[in-house]
Design an enzyme around this catalytic site. Structure first.
Site, short mmCIF file in Angstrom:
data_model
loop_
_atom_site.label_atom_id
_atom_site.label_comp_id
_atom_site.label_asym_id
_atom_site.label_seq_id
_atom_site.Cartn_x
_atom_site.Cartn_y
_atom_site.Cartn_z
N SER A 249 4.68 2.12 7.83
CA SER A 249 4.36 1.01 6.94
C SER A 249 5.59 0.47 6.24
CB SER A 249 3.36 1.46 5.87
OG SER A 249 2.05 1.32 6.32
N ASP B 227 -0.02 -7.66 1.27
CA ASP B 227 0.42 -6.27 1.47
C ASP B 227 1.95 -6.17 1.54
OD1 ASP B 227 0.06 -3.58 1.59
OD2 ASP B 227 -0.44 -3.51 3.73
N HIS C 21 0.81 -1.22 0.00
CA HIS C 21 0.00 0.00 0.00
C HIS C 21 0.85 1.27 0.00
CE1 HIS C 21 0.15 -0.39 4.55
NE2 HIS C 21 0.28 0.93 4.45
#
Length: 282
Positions: free
Chosen positions: A233, A157, A125
């Protein structure tokens, strides 16, 4: 359910992105401040991605069933090293900021060096938020290096980048996937809110926690109370030996806020398998 907010990704610009377009305002939600949330509400916490992007990111809804409990690992059969200072020193050189820039803005996140061929593991993402823009990684030394996307796997992901200019830092060590224990000390390392080289400490709160990370299929994740926020992230969750046990991917949040001490990481064995497959195909 009122008071919990709809799942969505945090919106943030790195401090050096002064020219990036302003993020759209977050939607308003009904408030239940001052009231104690029922157990059903706690089970419905939103789980959101942690990239920082010009337009924000779509979040992921937690897939935890009330009757499903996280698998508690047995107590360790020896002393777990507590030298977190030493672990941070070993890990920081191999952690990078990931910046994806487009004409309309971009996105940022974190990543870590996966092997000695210049491959970087991050979250899908983070890359998807940049919508195909130019990718740059920034190491602890402040050096900016161009990178290209080798492959992505939205279901897990996970994404893999490759450094195309300059020599990458040394890769991080990966932990034994069967060696992680509930209660052991961990560090979350990355670039929350654009602050590169940030280290936060906590413990492994649970293993095999069922959540949805990137897709509709529920998968298990490592849960931690180490503080992780937008921009974390793709950064590593490491043990006290400086070994990567997971890839920081999402947080549970109330009212769309920041960290409340419930974060999730893709277990390192799954991330390694996906990364190896993407590298082999790319």
């Amino acid at each position: 359910m009122s008071g919990l907010g709809s799942p969505r990704g945090p919106e943030f610009h790195s401090p050096d992105w002064a020219t990036a377009p302003a993020a759209a305002p977050a939607p308003a939600h009904a408030a239940t401040r001052g009231k104690r949330l029922p157990a059903a509400a706690l089970a419905a916490l939103a789980v959101v991605g942690l990239s920082a992007g010009a337009g924000g990111m779509a979040g992921y809804v937690a897939g935890h069933d009330a009757e499903e409990a996280a698998t508690a690992a047995p107590l360790p059969q020896g002393n777990i090293p507590a030298d977190l200072v030493g672990a941070a020193a070993r890990v920081l050189p191999g952690v990078v900021s990931v910046q994806v820039r487009t004409g309309q803005g971009g996105a940022s996140g974190s990543g870590f060096v996966f092997d000695d061929r210049g491959h970087i593991v991050t979250n899908n993402h983070v890359v998807a938020a940049g919508r195909g823009g130019d990718v740059t990684i920034v190491g602890q030394d402040g050096q900016r290096r161009p990178a290209e996307v080798v492959g992505t796997d939205p279901g897990s992901d996970i994404a893999v980048l490759r450094v195309t200019g300059g020599s990458p830092p040394a890769p991080l060590a990966l932990a034994d996937p069967n060696g992680t224990r509930v209660g052991e000390s961990v560090l979350a390392v990355g670039s929350p809110l654009g602050l590169s080289g940030t280290v936060t400490a906590g413990i492994v709160s649970a293993l095999d926690r069922p959540v949805r990370l990137g897709g509709q299929t529920r998968q298990t994740a490592v849960q931690t109370d180490a503080s992780i926020n937008p921009g974390n992230s793709g950064g590593p969750l490491v043990n006290a030996r400086g070994e990567v046990i997971g890839v920081n991917t999402a947080i549970a949040t109330l009212e769309g806020g920041g960290s409340i001490g419930i974060g999730f990481a893709v277990p390192i064995e799954r991330a390694r398998q996906v990364a190896d497959s993407l590298i082999a195909r790319g």
